[in-house]
Design a protein around this motif. Structure first.
Motif, PDB file in Angstrom:
ATOM      1  N   VAL A  98      -3.239  33.958 -50.650  1.00 27.21           N
ATOM      2  CA  VAL A  98      -2.220  34.294 -49.649  1.00 27.21           C
ATOM      3  C   VAL A  98      -2.580  35.614 -48.972  1.00 27.21           C
ATOM      4  O   VAL A  98      -2.493  35.743 -47.748  1.00 27.21           O
ATOM      5  CB  VAL A  98      -0.826  34.365 -50.303  1.00 27.21           C
ATOM      6  N   TYR A  99      -3.013  36.561 -49.774  1.00 31.29           N
ATOM      7  CA  TYR A  99      -3.381  37.867 -49.230  1.00 31.29           C
ATOM      8  C   TYR A  99      -4.572  37.733 -48.278  1.00 31.29           C
ATOM      9  O   TYR A  99      -4.589  38.314 -47.196  1.00 31.29           O
ATOM     10  CB  TYR A  99      -3.722  38.802 -50.388  1.00 31.29           C
ATOM     11  N   TYR A 100      -5.541  36.931 -48.678  1.00 30.20           N
ATOM     12  CA  TYR A 100      -6.723  36.739 -47.837  1.00 30.20           C
ATOM     13  C   TYR A 100      -6.311  36.183 -46.487  1.00 30.20           C
ATOM     14  O   TYR A 100      -6.774  36.633 -45.436  1.00 30.20           O
ATOM     15  CB  TYR A 100      -7.706  35.783 -48.520  1.00 30.20           C
ATOM     16  N   ILE A 101      -5.420  35.171 -46.533  1.00 34.40           N
ATOM     17  CA  ILE A 101      -5.031  34.554 -45.266  1.00 34.40           C
ATOM     18  C   ILE A 101      -4.258  35.537 -44.396  1.00 34.40           C
ATOM     19  O   ILE A 101      -4.463  35.607 -43.181  1.00 34.40           O
ATOM     20  CB  ILE A 101      -4.232  33.271 -45.536  1.00 34.40           C
ATOM     21  N   LEU A 102      -3.405  36.336 -45.036  1.00 37.28           N
ATOM     22  CA  LEU A 102      -2.665  37.332 -44.260  1.00 37.28           C
ATOM     23  C   LEU A 102      -3.632  38.278 -43.550  1.00 37.28           C
ATOM     24  O   LEU A 102      -3.523  38.535 -42.345  1.00 37.28           O
ATOM     25  CB  LEU A 102      -1.737  38.114 -45.195  1.00 37.28           C
ATOM     26  N   VAL A 103      -4.603  38.769 -44.294  1.00 41.02           N
ATOM     27  CA  VAL A 103      -5.577  39.696 -43.715  1.00 41.02           C
ATOM     28  C   VAL A 103      -6.408  38.995 -42.638  1.00 41.02           C
ATOM     29  O   VAL A 103      -6.670  39.543 -41.566  1.00 41.02           O
ATOM     30  CB  VAL A 103      -6.500  40.251 -44.818  1.00 41.02           C
ATOM     31  N   ALA A 129      -9.048  46.044 -44.082  1.00 37.98           N
ATOM     32  CA  ALA A 129      -8.362  45.130 -44.989  1.00 37.98           C
ATOM     33  C   ALA A 129      -9.271  44.013 -45.511  1.00 37.98           C
ATOM     34  O   ALA A 129      -9.144  43.573 -46.645  1.00 37.98           O
ATOM     35  CB  ALA A 129      -7.162  44.537 -44.274  1.00 37.98           C
ATOM     36  N   GLY A 130     -10.216  43.581 -44.652  1.00 40.10           N
ATOM     37  CA  GLY A 130     -11.060  42.467 -45.060  1.00 40.10           C
ATOM     38  C   GLY A 130     -11.827  42.730 -46.345  1.00 40.10           C
ATOM     39  O   GLY A 130     -12.074  41.821 -47.127  1.00 40.10           O
ATOM     40  N   PHE A 131     -12.190  43.974 -46.567  1.00 39.89           N
ATOM     41  CA  PHE A 131     -12.910  44.319 -47.786  1.00 39.89           C
ATOM     42  C   PHE A 131     -12.061  44.015 -49.012  1.00 39.89           C
ATOM     43  O   PHE A 131     -12.529  43.422 -49.990  1.00 39.89           O
ATOM     44  CB  PHE A 131     -13.284  45.803 -47.767  1.00 39.89           C
ATOM     45  N   PHE A 132     -10.797  44.413 -48.942  1.00 37.80           N
ATOM     46  CA  PHE A 132      -9.927  44.235 -50.096  1.00 37.80           C
ATOM     47  C   PHE A 132      -9.682  42.746 -50.339  1.00 37.80           C
ATOM     48  O   PHE A 132      -9.746  42.279 -51.479  1.00 37.80           O
ATOM     49  CB  PHE A 132      -8.608  44.963 -49.869  1.00 37.80           C
ATOM     50  N   LEU A 160      -4.139  49.094 -42.345  1.00 37.00           N
ATOM     51  CA  LEU A 160      -3.186  49.463 -43.395  1.00 37.00           C
ATOM     52  C   LEU A 160      -3.089  48.460 -44.534  1.00 37.00           C
ATOM     53  O   LEU A 160      -2.792  48.824 -45.658  1.00 37.00           O
ATOM     54  CB  LEU A 160      -1.796  49.664 -42.787  1.00 37.00           C
ATOM     55  N   LEU A 161      -3.323  47.180 -44.239  1.00 30.86           N
ATOM     56  CA  LEU A 161      -3.054  46.166 -45.271  1.00 30.86           C
ATOM     57  C   LEU A 161      -3.844  46.416 -46.550  1.00 30.86           C
ATOM     58  O   LEU A 161      -3.380  46.088 -47.633  1.00 30.86           O
ATOM     59  CB  LEU A 161      -3.385  44.778 -44.734  1.00 30.86           C
ATOM     60  N   GLY A 162      -5.049  46.956 -46.394  1.00 26.03           N
ATOM     61  CA  GLY A 162      -5.841  47.185 -47.593  1.00 26.03           C
ATOM     62  C   GLY A 162      -5.465  48.467 -48.298  1.00 26.03           C
ATOM     63  O   GLY A 162      -5.251  48.492 -49.503  1.00 26.03           O
TER      64      GLY A 162
END
Lengths: 482, 497
Positions: free
Chosen positions: A329-334, A389-392, A462-464
């Motif tokens: 879910v987090y991946y898709i959000l990012v 964020a993509g890294f996280f 910010l997401l990450g």
């Protein structure tokens, strides 16, 4: 039937019903308001309505609710997934503003928003289904309006071609999907997810075939290799806003639905579908990446990039754990924020100049520094470069797969990140390094488009670094009980 | 807030300051102010650290602080330093300071140049203060990616090719590293314990099974080793350094390559001592090849930057070589070598940049007699060369001496043979250094136009003198630094026995 049951339905199906209400409201506004009012406010109203739906229905409950004898299931996690899709759709609507209100599409503006809301409704049903019938209705409700949306550019032949291509592929994969369901019904005598998990005999060939058919049906929407052949053409031909929608929202919804089907229905035999997915993931990531290298049209380029991203997303499914669910879910959000930032830039430039080639972007930084920076952040985030964020999201999804023991698979995926970095850097190189005698002129982005881009960039930054989003999702997935 | 976080915070503020700077003058003011602040902070850290140690604080890492970041995975933002990290922090601050002056006249897009350079330094500082694997890895990648644009936009020669090659190879290394880190994380605690990313806790738990160490050690060692230019993964280094602009070459060869060496013992050897002992021979062979091969390659190059890039391969190979000797003396030498090589390579690249800026060629066949034309730069070049070939009194001698003494403490044939082979590189180093010095500085003037060139400006002098002072200081007073390092190494070496 006493009245209290209706209240229950309202209580438990809040996101769906509110979305329908918003759609109907839009329809009437479109019908009765004056053209001048519509020109000025319609897009804004649509965005605000969707934002309101999100705000009202996102109030988290803790319990699982079922409706219609268990055909419809609403859990905190499904609500969270729907909200993720909503956020993405709002961003798409913001980006679509300039194009929808342009000369060519203004008359059919209402249809655009209504169709979009309807597909979203279909996706809601898919995510919340506890029964294959509801799932199928959701799948179709989500697919058919998209075909109309892809063919929305009445002036462009490509748009028609893409619409037809999408429609045929969607229908074909639906047919295969139905075949899979009927096999499942044959094995277990039920279409309820829970019943199937309880009664199906998993060690038969029929079960494996049924599973393969169902994966094929959803794999089409996710554009997993080898069901990806429509992707590049449809992405290229469709209007950019619709392409953006296809690449993030449609894909995200399919992944969400997929994870429920596999986790609930096929929980007795995880090793079977993990085996199938293992191969599909390797193919998807590798082929998606290798084809992306040669693309010169940015929309085709992002099509192949999104194919390989689908492979990474599936790693979360492979993990088959609460951690995997969170990571997915987090991946898709990012991914929504990163990819929409890229599409936002492309849409702006395409709308003003009609240029989508990578060579057209040469020297973009000299004339449009802000757009170039947004694009660069999007590319870095998609490639998984910190501190974006993509890294996280990549790290967490790899962590979840490693936790379940898929070291080799993660290793292959990691090698692929190197290839993907290469082609994402090609875009950065075009904008920052390559020289161009007549670069794209300085573009002034409209207010809506700019808002959309600013939100995307903020999300990427910010997401990450802010860990609360991941923490919140992690809390939710622990309630799922895997 | 822990004061170590200032190492990250000051560069972030510097970026903010640069972003609002309007003209070249303001950019320079911001850059100089903040890089001086960093240098001050680094010196303050060293003094404070030594005071704590003198006061009898025997903790393995001082000034620790830890904030929960990602709770579900038990990831912290955790900082702490020991003698090795503070030496590295000091090195970084010195080179950033010198680098700012070396890129005084950078064109075009000077603001963006400094922004990217600062982002790179954030990555480096963050890496050296982190004691949490995740944070460490994150900063590591932050340090890698600005290189692409720095070389691609401001570089020279085959810059596109080199920038892409360098980025992809280093990211390839970090891909291995990520898998290694995940593997370490999921074996960081005994069955049923809380998994952790904290390096000290992992070392304390000592729970990584031996059969897993066989996989995880090569993954992490090669992952970091690529950045340390280990043979056969060194090929990014000559191209990258040759194409990069001056300050980037300085920072990259001077500091970034040290990340590789530092990571090799902080992560690979410290956390997996068993595999380190079992597998060190493989990597000893590879690094041994790096040392000799790099030196030979430098002998036949004609481009000044390539000569020093290959010399870096040789010297950084020596760092990894010494680390793999797995005893206190050799590893102390390794850290000394990191420091010494960092300073003297930065000096080399700074001088080459200055010479190139005047003559517009780096080919030694087209230049000669520079001693008559620009005596200041030439003298500096000679000093750098002498440091590189290990003249007593300068830093190179101290480092190499310690390394070879340490290596020779092994009594078995394998280690002895390789030590002798690596020792040969000193002779070869002398060959390529003296060849350049003779040709470039003392030969006849090759090009009459060169006679009109001027000597160094004040900012160039400042940059070079800063570095020379440090090189000489380490060479003359190596005691305090080597004590600092070897005390901190005890914890690592103890785990090996």
């Amino acid at each position: 039937m006493d009245l209290s049951q209706y209240f229950l339905i309202w209580e438990y199906m809040k996101p769906e019903l509110l979305l329908l209400l918003a759609t109907i409201l839009l329809f009437f506004i479109d019908l009765f308001a004056s053209p001048r009012f519509l020109d000025k406010w319609f897009s804004g109203i649509a965005c605000v309505l969707l934002a309101a739906v999100t705000a009202v229905s996102c109030i988290p409950g803790n319990e699982t609710h079922t409706l219609f004898a268990g055909m419809f299931v609403n859990t905190p996690m499904t609500t969270a997934m729907k909200m993720v899709l909503n956020i993405g759709t709002i961003l798409v609507l913001l980006q679509a503003h300039a194009w929808v209100n342009g000369e060519a599409c203004r008359v059919r503006r209402g249809e655009f928003y209504e169709l979009m809301f309807f597909t979203l409704f279909g996706m809601y049903l898919m995510i919340s289904s506890g029964h294959f019938l509801i799932f199928f209705i959701g799948l179709e409700t989500a697919s058919l309006p998209i075909a109309a949306l892809v063919a929305f550019n009445k002036q462009g032949e490509h748009s028609y071609e893409s619409g037809a291509k999408y429609l045929f592929n969607a229908v074909f994969s639906s047919a295969i999907f139905l075949m899979g369901i009927s096999f499942i019904y044959g094995i277990s005598g039920s279409l309820y997810f829970d019943d199937i998990a309880a009664t199906a005999t998993t060690n038969t060939a029929l079960f494996v075939v049924a599973l393969a058919f169902i994966i094929t049906g959803i794999g089409f929407k996710l554009s997993l290799v080898p069901f990806h052949l429509w992707t590049a053409d449809v992405y290229q031909g469709g209007p950019t806003a619709v392409t953006a929608y296809l690449s993030v929202i449609s894909k995200g919804a399919a992944a969400f639905a997929f994870i429920w089907v596999l986790f609930k229905t096929f929980s007795p035999a995880p090793e079977v579908w993990q085996g199938i997915l293992y191969v599909l993931i390797i193919l998807t990531i590798t082929l998606g990446n290798l084809f992306a290298i040669r693309q010169k049209d940015l929309k085709r380029f992002l099509a192949f990039s999104s194919i390989s991203q689908a492979g990474y997303i599936m790693l979360g499914v492979m993990a088959y754990s609460a951690q995997g669910l969170t990571a997915l879910v987090y991946y898709i959000l990012v991914y929504i924020f990163s990819n929409l930032a890229a599409f936002g830039v492309i849409a702006t430039i395409e709308h003003k100049t009609g240029k989508v080639g990578m060579d057209d972007y040469n020297g973009l930084y000299k004339t449009n520094p802000k757009l170039s920076l947004a694009m660069m952040l999007a590319m870095f985030s998609l490639a998984g470069i910190p501190p974006f964020a993509g890294f996280f999201s990549k790290f967490f999804i790899f962590a979840s797969a490693v936790h379940s023991g898929f070291y080799v698979l993660v290793f292959i995926a990691l090698l692929n990140t190197i290839i993907s970095l290469y082609y994402y850097l090609l875009v950065v190189k075009a904008m920052f390094i390559n020289e161009n005698e007549n670069p794209i002129e300085t573009i002034k982005t409209g207010c809506y488009g700019r808002t959309g881009l600013v939100i995307c960039v903020a999300g990427i930054l910010l997401l990450g670094l802010a860990s609360c989003v991941y923490g919140y999702l992690s809390g939710l997935s622990l309630t799922v009980g895997l | 807030m822990n004061f170590l976080s200032l190492f990250v915070l000051i560069p972030i503020l510097m970026m903010a300051g640069l972003a609002i700077a309007r003209d070249m003058k303001q950019i320079r003011t911001v850059a100089v102010t903040f890089s001086t602040l960093q240098l001050g902070l680094a010196i303050y850290t060293v003094i404070k650290f030594m005071a704590e140690r003198a006061a009898g604080n025997t903790q393995e890492m001082l000034f620790q602080a830890s904030t929960m970041w990602y709770e579900p995975l038990n990831i912290h933002y955790a900082v702490g330093v020991d003698g090795i990290s503070i030496v590295m922090l000091l090195l970084t601050a010195i080179i950033v300071f010198a680098g700012v002056f070396a890129s005084w006249k950078i064109q075009p897009l000077s603001k963006e140049f400094f922004l990217w350079l600062t982002l790179l330094s954030i990555g480096v500082y963050g890496f050296f203060i982190s004691i949490d694997l995740f944070t460490m890895f994150m900063f590591y990648e932050v340090a890698l990616i600005p290189m692409y644009l720095l070389i691609g936009v401001w570089g020279s020669g085959r810059k596109n090719y080199s920038a892409m090659k360098l980025t992809l190879m280093l990211i390839g290394g970090s891909a291995l590293l990520m898998l290694g880190i995940l593997g370490i994380y999921y074996h960081s605690a005994p069955e049923g314990g809380t998994l952790t990313m904290n390096i000290l806790e992992i070392a304390h738990n000592n729970a990584i099974p031996h059969e897993w160490q066989y996989y995880l050690f090569p993954l992490t060692f090669v992952g970091f080793g690529i950045l340390g230019a280990m043979f056969p993964f060194h090929t990014w280094s000559p191209d990258g350094h040759a194409a990069a602009p001056t300050a980037v070459s300085m920072l990259h060869a001077g500091v970034l390559m040290k990340l590789g060496g530092y990571g090799c013992f902080r992560v690979a050897i410290y956390l997996m001592p068993f595999a380190a002992q079992e597998l060190s021979w493989i990597f000893l062979i590879l690094t041994g090849i790096s040392v000799v091969y790099g030196a030979f390659s430098a002998c036949v190059q004609t481009d000044l930057k390539y000569i020093n890039a290959y010399s870096s391969v040789s010297h950084c190979g020596l760092v990894l070589f010494a680390i793999l000797m797995l005893n206190n003396t050799a590893m102390t030498g390794a850290v000394m070598q990191m420091l010494s090589h960092g300073l003297m390579t930065a000096l080399f690249f700074a001088l080459i940049g200055m010479i190139y800026g005047r003559t517009h060629t780096r080919d030694i066949r087209e230049m000669g007699g520079l001693m008559q034309i620009m005596p200041f730069l030439s003298v500096c070049y000679v000093i750098a060369g002498l440091a590189s070939l290990g003249l007593p009194g300068l830093s190179g001698f101290v480092a190499e001496m310690t390394i070879f003494v340490g290596s020779f403490q092994h009594t078995d044939t394998f280690h002895r043979v390789f030590t002798i082979v690596a020792c040969c590189s000193i002779v070869i180093t002398a060959v390529y250094i003296l060849r350049v010095v003779g040709k470039l500085l003392y030969g006849a003037v090759q090009n009459e136009h060169h006679r009109e060139l001027t000597d160094a400006t004040w900012w160039e002098r400042l940059s070079a003198v800063t570095l020379i002072i440090c090189v000489a200081a380490i060479g003359c007073l190596p005691g305090w630094i080597s004590d600092l390092i070897s005390n901190s190494l005890n914890a690592i070496v103890e785990r090996l026995s």
